[in-house]
Design an enzyme around this catalytic site. Sequence first.
Site, mmCIF file in Angstrom:
data_model
loop_
_atom_site.group_PDB
_atom_site.id
_atom_site.type_symbol
_atom_site.label_atom_id
_atom_site.label_comp_id
_atom_site.label_asym_id
_atom_site.label_seq_id
_atom_site.Cartn_x
_atom_site.Cartn_y
_atom_site.Cartn_z
ATOM 1 N N MET A 1 -4.409 4.373 -3.121
ATOM 2 C CA MET A 1 -5.858 4.546 -2.980
ATOM 3 C C MET A 1 -6.257 5.972 -3.304
ATOM 4 O O MET A 1 -5.726 6.911 -2.709
ATOM 5 C CB MET A 1 -6.282 4.173 -1.559
ATOM 6 C CG MET A 1 -6.149 2.686 -1.273
ATOM 7 S SD MET A 1 -6.137 2.307 0.492
ATOM 8 C CE MET A 1 -4.446 2.732 0.905
ATOM 9 N N GLY B 1 2.879 0.891 5.591
ATOM 10 C CA GLY B 1 3.951 1.604 6.269
ATOM 11 C C GLY B 1 3.638 1.946 7.708
ATOM 12 O O GLY B 1 4.268 2.848 8.278
ATOM 13 N N ALA C 1 0.863 -1.180 0.000
ATOM 14 C CA ALA C 1 0.000 0.000 0.000
ATOM 15 C C ALA C 1 0.896 1.225 0.000
ATOM 16 O O ALA C 1 1.620 1.470 0.967
ATOM 17 C CB ALA C 1 -0.906 -0.006 1.227
ATOM 18 N N MET C 2 0.850 2.011 -1.063
ATOM 19 C CA MET C 2 1.768 3.143 -1.233
ATOM 20 C C MET C 2 0.987 4.448 -1.137
ATOM 21 O O MET C 2 0.232 4.804 -2.049
ATOM 22 C CB MET C 2 2.511 3.019 -2.555
ATOM 23 C CG MET C 2 3.306 1.718 -2.660
ATOM 24 S SD MET C 2 4.293 1.584 -4.168
ATOM 25 C CE MET C 2 5.562 2.816 -3.847
ATOM 26 N N GLY D 1 2.368 7.419 -0.809
ATOM 27 C CA GLY D 1 3.147 8.556 -1.286
ATOM 28 C C GLY D 1 4.016 9.153 -0.202
ATOM 29 O O GLY D 1 4.687 10.162 -0.432
ATOM 30 N N CYS E 1 -6.815 14.513 6.767
ATOM 31 C CA CYS E 1 -6.566 14.773 5.345
ATOM 32 C C CYS E 1 -7.680 15.558 4.680
ATOM 33 O O CYS E 1 -7.424 16.376 3.795
ATOM 34 C CB CYS E 1 -6.319 13.460 4.603
ATOM 35 S SG CYS E 1 -7.736 12.351 4.511
ATOM 36 N N ASP F 1 7.243 6.355 4.742
ATOM 37 C CA ASP F 1 7.110 5.079 5.437
ATOM 38 C C ASP F 1 6.691 3.956 4.487
ATOM 39 O O ASP F 1 7.298 2.878 4.470
ATOM 40 C CB ASP F 1 6.098 5.203 6.582
ATOM 41 C CG ASP F 1 6.490 6.271 7.590
ATOM 42 O OD1 ASP F 1 7.689 6.396 7.883
ATOM 43 O OD2 ASP F 1 5.594 6.993 8.067
ATOM 44 N N CYS G 1 -10.642 4.923 8.927
ATOM 45 C CA CYS G 1 -10.057 4.825 7.591
ATOM 46 C C CYS G 1 -9.100 3.638 7.496
ATOM 47 O O CYS G 1 -9.146 2.858 6.537
ATOM 48 C CB CYS G 1 -9.335 6.118 7.243
ATOM 49 S SG CYS G 1 -8.713 6.172 5.548
#
Length: 366
Positions: free
Chosen positions: A32, A125, A6-7, A9, A199, A12, A101
């Site tokens: 995502m 991460g 799971a990236m 951006g 966010c 970590d 989330c």
Amino acid sequence: MRVVAAMSGGVDSSVAAALLQEQGHEVVGLSMQLHDQTEGAGPSFGRCCALDDLHDARAVAHRLGIPHYVVNLERSFHDGVIAPFVRDYLAGRTPIPCSRCNTEVKFASLVEKTRDLGIETVATGHYARKDVDPATGRHRLLKGRDPRKDQSYFLFGLTQAQLAAALFPVGGLDKAEVRRLAAERGLPTADKPESQEICFVPDGDYAGFVERQAADADRSGPIVDRGGRALGRHRGIHRFTVGQRRGLGLAAPRPLYVLELRPGSRTVVVGDEPDLESCCLLAREVNWICGEAPARAIRAGVRIRHRSPEIPATVEPLPAGRVRVRFDAPARAVTPGQAAVFYDGEVCLGGGWIEEVTTPSARPGP
């Protein structure tokens, strides 16, 4: 082994993907998309979910030479995170959208998507670890090695199936090590600053966000003291949280703090700082990571906020997925809507959403 990384951006998840690749795994990067990326559409998002993050994740994947895909989770994010966030504030609770989330949107969706790709393992991460209980064979969630970055609090909702599929490659590292590893590998996110805000409320104006998302209504009400004496008026209980001292709009000879929010009468109750102490709480929607509630009351360390120290307590399971937590010593500013998360040393046992709070000197109010 084939692994989905799971990236986000950030640095970590970038290092997590790099470490997996170096361990010989076949890594597939997955990012995502949580909101409409069309300019001007939907709420404004901060760094955690911005379009730039998708670009950064793609750049890291290119640097590592791994495939990278973007999965659209806009509807899941709205229904599972934004809508409950608004409902909680209007109901006098202070929510933690990051917990919802992580477990109800990201992990649930990632595990599903990875299986669609024929892959059984997903890495993130997060600063957390896991192992297997030698006595039961069940998976256990452990604190991250770096106590300043430990994120197990936000993962209390993980199920056995989700934890079985999860890897936490940076959970045994501290932040400085992660940045060093990113720099050594030339990852473009090595010096990227961390996102501190929620966010979808990057300006920190939670009240304004709630008002934009909810239907217009008169949400004003009284501000009273513990005895019910009117002290002033407010423009909505969604503008307050338990423990708040500033922004009350009251002229008083001493500091006053928000003690309680009563959505039925739209009342904000204020009082002195000692009145913030609580001896007991009730939590709902409790998740026990082992898969089942204990048969009787247990002893545990309880965190009532992410960075708060654990408070020794007795945790008593109740019917309908609830628990009663009795603190050994009064806890300050226990807040409905936050999470109560239970620990046995390094092991995160689970947790639930704080529903009610009892003070040592609780008195009926208006």
